[in-house]
Design a protein around this motif. Structure first.
Motif, PDB file in Angstrom:
ATOM      1  N   ASP A  38       0.844  -1.180   0.000  1.00  0.00           N
ATOM      2  CA  ASP A  38       0.000   0.000   0.000  1.00  0.00           C
ATOM      3  C   ASP A  38       0.888   1.243   0.000  1.00  0.00           C
ATOM      4  O   ASP A  38       2.079   1.169   0.345  1.00  0.00           O
ATOM      5  N   LYS A  39       0.309   2.359  -0.342  1.00  0.00           N
ATOM      6  CA  LYS A  39       1.030   3.631  -0.370  1.00  0.00           C
ATOM      7  C   LYS A  39       1.743   3.873   0.954  1.00  0.00           C
ATOM      8  O   LYS A  39       1.163   3.702   2.021  1.00  0.00           O
ATOM      9  N   GLY A  40       3.029   4.232   0.869  1.00  0.00           N
ATOM     10  CA  GLY A  40       3.820   4.543   2.051  1.00  0.00           C
ATOM     11  C   GLY A  40       4.573   3.362   2.637  1.00  0.00           C
ATOM     12  O   GLY A  40       5.439   3.555   3.487  1.00  0.00           O
ATOM     13  N   GLU A  41       4.259   2.140   2.207  1.00  0.00           N
ATOM     14  CA  GLU A  41       4.933   0.959   2.755  1.00  0.00           C
ATOM     15  C   GLU A  41       6.311   0.759   2.129  1.00  0.00           C
ATOM     16  O   GLU A  41       6.540   1.093   0.965  1.00  0.00           O
ATOM     17  N   LYS A  42       7.199   0.176   2.934  1.00  0.00           N
ATOM     18  CA  LYS A  42       8.541  -0.184   2.492  1.00  0.00           C
ATOM     19  C   LYS A  42       8.742  -1.659   2.793  1.00  0.00           C
ATOM     20  O   LYS A  42       8.457  -2.107   3.908  1.00  0.00           O
ATOM     21  N   HIS A  43       9.206  -2.411   1.801  1.00  0.00           N
ATOM     22  CA  HIS A  43       9.350  -3.866   1.912  1.00  0.00           C
ATOM     23  C   HIS A  43      10.822  -4.239   1.754  1.00  0.00           C
ATOM     24  O   HIS A  43      11.493  -3.775   0.826  1.00  0.00           O
ATOM     25  N   SER A  44      11.325  -5.074   2.647  1.00  0.00           N
ATOM     26  CA  SER A  44      12.688  -5.582   2.528  1.00  0.00           C
ATOM     27  C   SER A  44      12.697  -6.747   1.540  1.00  0.00           C
ATOM     28  O   SER A  44      12.104  -7.789   1.798  1.00  0.00           O
ATOM     29  N   VAL A  45      13.344  -6.554   0.399  1.00  0.00           N
ATOM     30  CA  VAL A  45      13.429  -7.600  -0.625  1.00  0.00           C
ATOM     31  C   VAL A  45      14.575  -8.548  -0.291  1.00  0.00           C
ATOM     32  O   VAL A  45      14.407  -9.762  -0.248  1.00  0.00           O
ATOM     33  N   ASP A  46      15.766  -8.015  -0.091  1.00  0.00           N
ATOM     34  CA  ASP A  46      16.972  -8.755   0.303  1.00  0.00           C
ATOM     35  C   ASP A  46      17.190 -10.016  -0.540  1.00  0.00           C
ATOM     36  O   ASP A  46      17.338 -11.116   0.002  1.00  0.00           O
ATOM     37  N   GLN A  47      17.208  -9.845  -1.856  1.00  0.00           N
ATOM     38  CA  GLN A  47      17.453 -10.945  -2.792  1.00  0.00           C
ATOM     39  C   GLN A  47      18.768 -10.693  -3.522  1.00  0.00           C
ATOM     40  O   GLN A  47      19.072  -9.558  -3.899  1.00  0.00           O
ATOM     41  N   TYR A  48      19.540 -11.766  -3.749  1.00  0.00           N
ATOM     42  CA  TYR A  48      20.788 -11.702  -4.493  1.00  0.00           C
ATOM     43  C   TYR A  48      20.637 -12.507  -5.773  1.00  0.00           C
ATOM     44  O   TYR A  48      20.211 -13.671  -5.719  1.00  0.00           O
ATOM     45  N   ILE A  49      20.991 -11.891  -6.916  1.00  0.00           N
ATOM     46  CA  ILE A  49      20.854 -12.556  -8.206  1.00  0.00           C
ATOM     47  C   ILE A  49      22.157 -12.394  -8.977  1.00  0.00           C
ATOM     48  O   ILE A  49      22.586 -11.258  -9.236  1.00  0.00           O
ATOM     49  N   SER A  50      22.771 -13.508  -9.353  1.00  0.00           N
ATOM     50  CA  SER A  50      23.958 -13.470 -10.198  1.00  0.00           C
ATOM     51  C   SER A  50      23.521 -13.335 -11.650  1.00  0.00           C
ATOM     52  O   SER A  50      22.486 -13.879 -12.047  1.00  0.00           O
ATOM     53  N   PHE A  51      24.323 -12.613 -12.442  1.00  0.00           N
ATOM     54  CA  PHE A  51      23.965 -12.411 -13.845  1.00  0.00           C
ATOM     55  C   PHE A  51      25.220 -12.186 -14.673  1.00  0.00           C
ATOM     56  O   PHE A  51      26.285 -11.906 -14.136  1.00  0.00           O
ATOM     57  N   GLU A  52      25.079 -12.318 -15.983  1.00  0.00           N
ATOM     58  CA  GLU A  52      26.153 -12.017 -16.923  1.00  0.00           C
ATOM     59  C   GLU A  52      25.726 -10.833 -17.772  1.00  0.00           C
ATOM     60  O   GLU A  52      24.565 -10.730 -18.158  1.00  0.00           O
ATOM     61  N   GLY A  53      26.644  -9.938 -18.050  1.00  0.00           N
ATOM     62  CA  GLY A  53      26.337  -8.781 -18.892  1.00  0.00           C
ATOM     63  C   GLY A  53      25.585  -7.712 -18.143  1.00  0.00           C
ATOM     64  O   GLY A  53      26.168  -6.863 -17.493  1.00  0.00           O
ATOM     65  N   LYS A  54      24.270  -7.754 -18.230  1.00  0.00           N
ATOM     66  CA  LYS A  54      23.446  -6.775 -17.510  1.00  0.00           C
ATOM     67  C   LYS A  54      22.228  -7.481 -16.938  1.00  0.00           C
ATOM     68  O   LYS A  54      21.814  -8.531 -17.414  1.00  0.00           O
ATOM     69  N   ALA A  55      21.671  -6.871 -15.905  1.00  0.00           N
ATOM     70  CA  ALA A  55      20.435  -7.371 -15.308  1.00  0.00           C
ATOM     71  C   ALA A  55      19.323  -6.385 -15.647  1.00  0.00           C
ATOM     72  O   ALA A  55      19.476  -5.182 -15.458  1.00  0.00           O
ATOM     73  N   VAL A  56      18.218  -6.900 -16.171  1.00  0.00           N
ATOM     74  CA  VAL A  56      17.066  -6.060 -16.477  1.00  0.00           C
ATOM     75  C   VAL A  56      16.022  -6.302 -15.385  1.00  0.00           C
ATOM     76  O   VAL A  56      15.536  -7.420 -15.216  1.00  0.00           O
ATOM     77  N   VAL A  57      15.715  -5.242 -14.649  1.00  0.00           N
ATOM     78  CA  VAL A  57      14.769  -5.301 -13.535  1.00  0.00           C
ATOM     79  C   VAL A  57      13.447  -4.700 -14.003  1.00  0.00           C
ATOM     80  O   VAL A  57      13.408  -3.556 -14.468  1.00  0.00           O
ATOM     81  N   LYS A  58      12.360  -5.478 -13.884  1.00  0.00           N
ATOM     82  CA  LYS A  58      11.033  -5.013 -14.286  1.00  0.00           C
ATOM     83  C   LYS A  58      10.077  -5.125 -13.108  1.00  0.00           C
ATOM     84  O   LYS A  58      10.185  -6.046 -12.301  1.00  0.00           O
ATOM     85  N   LEU A  59       9.140  -4.197 -13.043  1.00  0.00           N
ATOM     86  CA  LEU A  59       8.153  -4.181 -11.980  1.00  0.00           C
ATOM     87  C   LEU A  59       6.752  -4.181 -12.592  1.00  0.00           C
ATOM     88  O   LEU A  59       6.484  -3.437 -13.547  1.00  0.00           O
ATOM     89  N   TYR A  60       5.874  -5.025 -12.036  1.00  0.00           N
ATOM     90  CA  TYR A  60       4.495  -5.146 -12.502  1.00  0.00           C
ATOM     91  C   TYR A  60       3.548  -5.114 -11.310  1.00  0.00           C
ATOM     92  O   TYR A  60       3.913  -5.497 -10.213  1.00  0.00           O
ATOM     93  N   GLU A  61       2.296  -4.739 -11.575  1.00  0.00           N
ATOM     94  CA  GLU A  61       1.217  -4.887 -10.604  1.00  0.00           C
ATOM     95  C   GLU A  61       0.309  -5.966 -11.175  1.00  0.00           C
ATOM     96  O   GLU A  61      -0.229  -5.822 -12.273  1.00  0.00           O
TER      97      GLU A  61
END
Length: 100
Positions: A38-61
């Motif tokens: 909800d509006k104003g909330e902060k969530h701890s993701v704390d995930q580690y992802i190994s990648f080659e080249g570049k990482a593309v981060v996408k967000l969806y609802e």
């Protein structure tokens, strides 16, 4: 091989104005986090992802088949740290990250 550390996700403005947002966070096409926010909330993701080249981060609802998921934005990261801003579809989210 670089490692992306997804730290925290903050909801500044929700996409869904009638209910909470069900947020999908994807890196290079794979879902790495799913949470309700909800509006104003902060969530701890704390995930580690190994990648080659570049990482593309996408967000969806998520809309659960009633409609296509709402695309909130995408960013490519290679190195460094900072805050990614996702501002599409009248939403505003901030994701803190670091690459090592």
């Amino acid at each position: 091989m670089p490692t992306l550390h997804l730290k925290t996700l903050k909801c500044v403005e929700q996409e869904d104005w009638t209910f909470h947002d069900d947020v999908l966070l994807k890196v290079n096409g794979a879902t790495v986090e799913f949470t309700s926010m909800d509006k104003g909330e902060k969530h701890s993701v704390d995930q580690y992802i190994s990648f080659e080249g570049k990482a593309v981060v996408k967000l969806y609802e998520a809309d659960y088949g009633a409609d296509d998921d709402d695309f909130l934005g995408a960013h490519a990261v290679k190195r460094g740290s900072g805050v990614l801003h996702f501002t599409r579809d009248d939403a505003t989210y901030q994701l803190t990250y670091a690459v090592s």
